[in-house]
Design an enzyme around this catalytic site. Structure first.
Site, PDB file in Angstrom:
ATOM      1  N   ASP A  60      -4.045  -0.940   9.106  1.00  0.00           N
ATOM      2  CA  ASP A  60      -4.930   0.144   8.641  1.00  0.00           C
ATOM      3  C   ASP A  60      -5.940  -0.394   7.624  1.00  0.00           C
ATOM      4  O   ASP A  60      -6.798   0.347   7.141  1.00  0.00           O
ATOM      5  CB  ASP A  60      -4.137   1.339   8.103  1.00  0.00           C
ATOM      6  CG  ASP A  60      -3.332   0.998   6.872  1.00  0.00           C
ATOM      7  OD1 ASP A  60      -3.255  -0.189   6.506  1.00  0.00           O
ATOM      8  OD2 ASP A  60      -2.777   1.937   6.260  1.00  0.00           O
ATOM      9  N   SER A  61      -5.889  -1.706   7.347  1.00  0.00           N
ATOM     10  CA  SER A  61      -6.974  -2.360   6.604  1.00  0.00           C
ATOM     11  C   SER A  61      -8.282  -2.164   7.376  1.00  0.00           C
ATOM     12  O   SER A  61      -9.372  -2.330   6.825  1.00  0.00           O
ATOM     13  CB  SER A  61      -6.690  -3.851   6.412  1.00  0.00           C
ATOM     14  OG  SER A  61      -6.313  -4.442   7.646  1.00  0.00           O
ATOM     15  N   ASP A  99      -0.188  -0.484  12.861  1.00  0.00           N
ATOM     16  CA  ASP A  99       0.170   0.208  11.614  1.00  0.00           C
ATOM     17  C   ASP A  99       0.278   1.703  11.857  1.00  0.00           C
ATOM     18  O   ASP A  99      -0.535   2.279  12.583  1.00  0.00           O
ATOM     19  CB  ASP A  99      -0.957  -0.016  10.585  1.00  0.00           C
ATOM     20  CG  ASP A  99      -0.474  -0.696   9.332  1.00  0.00           C
ATOM     21  OD1 ASP A  99       0.737  -0.633   9.040  1.00  0.00           O
ATOM     22  OD2 ASP A  99      -1.315  -1.296   8.634  1.00  0.00           O
ATOM     23  N   LYS A 129       4.269  -0.765  12.391  1.00  0.00           N
ATOM     24  CA  LYS A 129       4.526  -1.191  11.004  1.00  0.00           C
ATOM     25  C   LYS A 129       4.498   0.043  10.107  1.00  0.00           C
ATOM     26  O   LYS A 129       3.623   0.900  10.253  1.00  0.00           O
ATOM     27  CB  LYS A 129       3.488  -2.219  10.547  1.00  0.00           C
ATOM     28  CG  LYS A 129       3.728  -2.666   9.097  1.00  0.00           C
ATOM     29  CD  LYS A 129       2.987  -3.938   8.738  1.00  0.00           C
ATOM     30  CE  LYS A 129       1.534  -3.723   8.409  1.00  0.00           C
ATOM     31  NZ  LYS A 129       1.287  -2.828   7.263  1.00  0.00           N
ATOM     32  N   GLU A 131       4.875   1.256   5.982  1.00  0.00           N
ATOM     33  CA  GLU A 131       4.924   0.856   4.568  1.00  0.00           C
ATOM     34  C   GLU A 131       6.067   1.589   3.861  1.00  0.00           C
ATOM     35  O   GLU A 131       6.271   2.793   4.086  1.00  0.00           O
ATOM     36  CB  GLU A 131       3.593   1.174   3.879  1.00  0.00           C
ATOM     37  CG  GLU A 131       2.445   0.324   4.390  1.00  0.00           C
ATOM     38  CD  GLU A 131       1.174   0.468   3.550  1.00  0.00           C
ATOM     39  OE1 GLU A 131       1.217   1.102   2.474  1.00  0.00           O
ATOM     40  OE2 GLU A 131       0.136  -0.050   3.996  1.00  0.00           O
ATOM     41  N   GLU A 198       4.079  -8.144   0.522  1.00  0.00           N
ATOM     42  CA  GLU A 198       2.685  -8.260   0.069  1.00  0.00           C
ATOM     43  C   GLU A 198       2.604  -8.346  -1.453  1.00  0.00           C
ATOM     44  O   GLU A 198       3.190  -7.511  -2.171  1.00  0.00           O
ATOM     45  CB  GLU A 198       1.853  -7.056   0.572  1.00  0.00           C
ATOM     46  CG  GLU A 198       0.411  -7.112   0.065  1.00  0.00           C
ATOM     47  CD  GLU A 198      -0.564  -6.228   0.824  1.00  0.00           C
ATOM     48  OE1 GLU A 198      -0.208  -5.651   1.861  1.00  0.00           O
ATOM     49  OE2 GLU A 198      -1.720  -6.139   0.345  1.00  0.00           O
TER      50      GLU A 198
HETATM   51  O1  KIV Z   1      -3.297  -3.202   7.086  1.00  0.00           O
HETATM   52  C1  KIV Z   1      -3.100  -4.430   7.064  1.00  0.00           C
HETATM   53  O2  KIV Z   1      -3.941  -5.223   7.474  1.00  0.00           O
HETATM   54  C2  KIV Z   1      -1.835  -4.906   6.531  1.00  0.00           C
HETATM   55  C3  KIV Z   1      -1.656  -6.379   6.357  1.00  0.00           C
HETATM   56  C4  KIV Z   1      -2.474  -6.856   5.243  1.00  0.00           C
HETATM   57  C5  KIV Z   1      -0.235  -6.767   6.211  1.00  0.00           C
HETATM   58  O3  KIV Z   1      -0.989  -4.134   6.232  1.00  0.00           O
END
Ligand code: KIV
Length: 295
Positions: A60-61, A99, A129, A131, A198
């Site tokens: 989600d970056s 994510d 993924k 968090e 992280e």
């Molecule tokens: O959203 C993302 O790119 C991430 C990575 C930095 C692990 O969570």
């Protein structure tokens, strides 16, 4: 509908990633390190996949490096799905992880499973993924029960920016370090197949890596993790708002793109683009007819 590539022929699977952990004690341990990069579109996915990256993460970056949001909180589920599908089309070898964006796993366990299933069925994700540590234990267990592999993410979790008050290194006090160790054991016990660490001190990441049976994948967590992940835009100099201390920039595409765009503008303005060779021409019939007419 997505079409998942078949296992075999070098396709990376969840069991392969787990196996890297059990293999990390052997003499080839350096070669067993897991490589992971983010990807958000088809051409990048193809290039990274063909380069042999083990895991592609549609993180989600996306919100910050591609969509220009201030943080990851505004990223919607539909935005993630849209980019995930593009990455799926370019990924044939790497394990594809998506994510769960902020808000997509906060309402109820049922809703979370439904959303995660959409990432798998409609987006072609092979794992999701999430968090959060101890407090996500039940949720991770529910997803795993639904046969959706989960990569956990602890330490600095960018979706917690409101709670944390900013992006800072985590686990620096004794209490915070012990909490992170508990988080790591909790996500492992819940059934996660790997965990992203992280922005945590190297020594703490090394301790967690030594204690867990699942692989740790570090970002700003030092070299002792079982693998590393970076945001693609940091790697290639496209993070226009700055690159974190822990990232290594291998090429400055930002500079190259600016140079190419300036050269193009100069050529167009100077009448040097397009050239005759870059133009289409009349067919012979049309050329002959116009020659007769102009006589
Ligand atoms: O959203 C993302 O790119 C991430 C990575 C930095 C692990 O969570």
């Amino acid at each position: 509908m997505s079409a998942l590539p078949r296992a075999g022929n070098g396709k990376v699977t969840v069991p392969d990633i787990l196996h890297r952990k059990s293999a990390s004690g052997d003499s080839h341990s350096a070669q067993q390190k897991i490589t992971c990069l983010t990807a958000y579109d088809y051409p990048t996915a193809r290039l990274l996949d063909e380069a042999g990256v083990d895991i592609l993460l549609v993180g989600d970056s996306l919100g910050m490096v591609v969509l220009g949001y201030e943080n990851t909180l505004p990223v919607t589920f539909e935005e993630m799905l849209h980019h995930l599908r593009a990455v799926r089309r370019g990924t044939h070898h790497a394990l594809l992880v998506a994510d769960m964006p902020f808000g997509s796993f906060h309402v109820s366990h049922e809703d979370t499973v439904r959303q995660a299933l959409r990432l798998v069925k409609e987006g072609g994700a092979e794992a999701v993924k999430i968090e959060g540590g101890e407090r996500r234990m039940d949720l991770i267990a529910r997803l795993v029960e639904a046969e959706i592999p989960v990569m956990a993410h602890i330490g600095l979790t960018p979706q917690s920016v409101l709670e944390l008050g900013g992006f800072r290194v985590q686990g620096k006090s004794i209490a915070a370090a012990e909490k992170l160790v508990r988080d790591a054991h909790a996500v492992e016990a819940a059934g996660a197949f790997s965990v992203v660490l992280e922005s945590v001190p190297r020594e703490l990441a090394a301790r967690i890596t030594g204690e867990l049976r699942i692989p740790t994948i570090g970002i700003g967590a030092g070299p002792d993790c079982d693998g590393q992940v970076l945001v693609f835009h940091d790697l290639v100099g496209l993070s226009l708002d700055g690159t974190p201390k822990f990232a290594r920039q291998y090429v400055n595409l930002g500079e190259l793109i600016t140079r190419a765009a300036r050269a193009y503008c100069d050529d167009v303005r100077g009448g040097q683009f397009p050239s005759d060779a870059e133009s289409f021409h009349n067919s012979r019939d049309v050329a002959e007819a116009s020659a007769i007419k102009s006589r």
